[in-house]
Design an enzyme around this catalytic site. Sequence first.
Site, short mmCIF file in Angstrom:
data_model
loop_
_atom_site.label_atom_id
_atom_site.label_comp_id
_atom_site.label_asym_id
_atom_site.label_seq_id
_atom_site.Cartn_x
_atom_site.Cartn_y
_atom_site.Cartn_z
N LYS A 1 -15.86 -10.08 7.16
CA LYS A 1 -14.83 -10.94 6.59
C LYS A 1 -15.43 -12.25 6.06
O LYS A 1 -14.88 -12.87 5.15
CB LYS A 1 -13.76 -11.27 7.63
CG LYS A 1 -12.98 -10.07 8.17
CD LYS A 1 -11.99 -9.52 7.18
CE LYS A 1 -11.14 -8.42 7.79
NZ LYS A 1 -10.27 -7.77 6.80
N GLU B 1 0.83 -1.21 0.00
CA GLU B 1 0.00 0.00 0.00
C GLU B 1 0.86 1.26 0.00
O GLU B 1 0.56 2.25 -0.68
CB GLU B 1 -0.92 -0.02 1.23
CG GLU B 1 -2.09 0.94 1.16
CD GLU B 1 -3.07 0.65 2.29
OE1 GLU B 1 -4.19 0.18 1.99
OE2 GLU B 1 -2.73 0.88 3.45
N GLU C 1 -13.33 -13.00 -6.69
CA GLU C 1 -12.06 -12.43 -7.15
C GLU C 1 -10.91 -12.68 -6.17
O GLU C 1 -9.75 -12.42 -6.49
CB GLU C 1 -12.20 -10.93 -7.43
CG GLU C 1 -12.57 -10.08 -6.23
CD GLU C 1 -14.07 -9.94 -6.01
OE1 GLU C 1 -14.48 -8.97 -5.34
OE2 GLU C 1 -14.83 -10.81 -6.50
N CYS D 1 -11.29 -2.15 14.19
CA CYS D 1 -11.51 -3.59 14.38
C CYS D 1 -11.68 -3.99 15.84
O CYS D 1 -12.27 -5.03 16.13
CB CYS D 1 -10.37 -4.37 13.77
SG CYS D 1 -10.10 -4.04 12.02
N CYS E 1 -8.55 -2.18 3.79
CA CYS E 1 -8.43 -3.28 4.77
C CYS E 1 -9.78 -3.74 5.31
O CYS E 1 -9.92 -4.87 5.76
CB CYS E 1 -7.57 -2.84 5.95
SG CYS E 1 -5.90 -2.38 5.49
N GLU F 1 -16.51 -11.35 2.69
CA GLU F 1 -15.31 -11.10 1.89
C GLU F 1 -14.67 -12.40 1.41
O GLU F 1 -14.24 -12.50 0.25
CB GLU F 1 -14.31 -10.29 2.71
CG GLU F 1 -13.02 -9.97 1.98
CD GLU F 1 -11.98 -9.34 2.89
OE1 GLU F 1 -11.22 -8.47 2.40
OE2 GLU F 1 -11.91 -9.71 4.09
N SER G 1 -7.27 1.68 -2.58
CA SER G 1 -6.06 0.90 -2.80
C SER G 1 -6.46 -0.45 -3.38
O SER G 1 -7.48 -1.03 -3.00
CB SER G 1 -5.33 0.69 -1.47
OG SER G 1 -4.35 -0.31 -1.60
N GLU H 1 2.27 1.76 -3.37
CA GLU H 1 1.18 2.16 -4.26
C GLU H 1 0.88 3.65 -4.10
O GLU H 1 0.69 4.37 -5.08
CB GLU H 1 -0.08 1.33 -3.95
CG GLU H 1 -1.26 1.65 -4.87
CD GLU H 1 -2.52 0.90 -4.49
OE1 GLU H 1 -3.54 1.09 -5.19
OE2 GLU H 1 -2.52 0.13 -3.49
#
Length: 585
Positions: free
Chosen positions: A359, A280, A367, A504, A300, A362, A320, A283
Amino acid sequence: MSNVTITIDNKKIQVPADSTVLDAARAIGIDIPTLCFLKDINEVGACRMCLVEVEGARALQTSCVLPVSEGMVVKTNTKAVREARKATLELLLSNHNRECLMCARNGNCELQTLSNEMGIKEIPFEGEKTESTLDLSSHSIVRDTSKCIVCGRCVSVCNNVQQVGVLGFSNRGFETTVGPVFDKGISEVACINCGQCIAVCPVAALREKDAIDYVWDALENPNKHVVVQTAPAVRAALGEEFGLPMGTSVTGKMAASLRRLGFDKVFDTDFAADLTILEEGYELLSRLKNNGKLPMITSCSPGWIKFCEHYYPEFLDNLSTCKSPHEMLGALIKSYYAEKNNIKPEDIYVVSIMPCTAKKFEAKREELAATGYPDVDAVLTTRELAKMIKEARIDFNNLEDEDFDDVLGESTGAGVIFGATGGVMEAALRTVAEVVTGKELENIDFKQVRGTEGIKEAEIDLGELKVKVAVAHSTGKAKELLEKVKSGEKEYHFIEVMGCPGGCVTGGGQPYISAKDRYTKDVMKTRAKALYNEDMGKAIRKSHENPMIKKIYDEFLEKPNSHKAHQLLHTHYIKRDKYIVNINN
């Protein structure tokens, strides 16, 4: 703020003039019961459990929304008050699924606790029950209306804090229900799976979709090599499930318990957090140097990502391209680790222990399968891990501390603070600052991006480069920030967004916090402190100095943002409908 003098249960006290009667009573140790009340989230006086007598008033009053006034005389424990509260509770229970022993909240249910405290022995109002729904359509969240007490906490947190607004009230009176519009399933609306509705529900009308049996099956399968990884925030909260004080870091005991459960390798998602910083950070530098899309926004938090996909698709190119850390580590386990140990990717089963219900969704994204197989096979919340440890009869509190396994278990202080709001930003700045200036930082604590303020801003001096950054936690605050960016009112280079309030550490999969504890404890700060303390105790506190990160680039990934790194560690995003959506969208 001026004070007023009131009398509660024959005790004369002075309290701030903006207090409620509930505030005043709790200030002197009088515990008025509540169910719908949730400090700063749901203050509506709907459940009627907090009734009190006020001298001169014709009827009992709801103390959670009743302002104090000079000379007010309040009684909280008269016969009329006790009978009214008990009748209210009995009416709630009469329409409630009372299979408590099989309930996900058995032992920490606020309704169950009140029933015990108030001596409920029978339900005199048995009769018709509201028609119920069991919604299993979501990968992340189960909605069981047979347990709903229509308190409205989930509606308030979804609408007012997260500003997603997929939960609401339908019908009136006895027929009132809570759920998505038009009786849709959760997967059919623009839910972001953050689980904040679960976190505030006092019962188990909302809960995570359990994956424990799948993990037990994998552990029992001799043909599966089962690898587990743990997110930074889990270590700051797991101990609460075993009676330890809030904010107790249990990193070593957690690793030990996972080995006792039978996992073949115990890795740390903090390693992938360090890896994320390299990917990151470079990037961001590439975008800054090459006129790339700015501001760059962190990726994230899967709840935040889905929120952006539904509600702010114009910002998808700002995100990102980095996968979230646990997905990065899953991809490495099924590529780098598989090659090193001569194991086929299809024979590896990756389990992520996360503070987050999003999550779970996710991990199902098509992908996120860099090797042709899902990067992560199963996601367990902190609560689910605690259930497994208890089911296995492991004496958690008396375990000797153990370390994570090499290589994918080595991490720095920068990796561990990912679990708190501002942590990703601070970790990134520790690396980006040294890469840009070529000099070692004198002070690596970027305290200007720490704390629980909803939106934080800072300008970081990186020699000739001045970087404007912002940090937001909760999708409600992210929305506020993005609107300012859209209007041109604010301009930044780099933004961190965490989907849950506090980041989190207070994710939708963390141990339950009762309304009473939310009233008296600063959960965000207390859990975050455990992470910052662990960061301070680390020998290495900057991601780019992690020797195992250097090793994996030298042996496998070549360099940050290399072609191979992009294949394994980066992803893309999907524009989604923000109204009624398709199943599994």
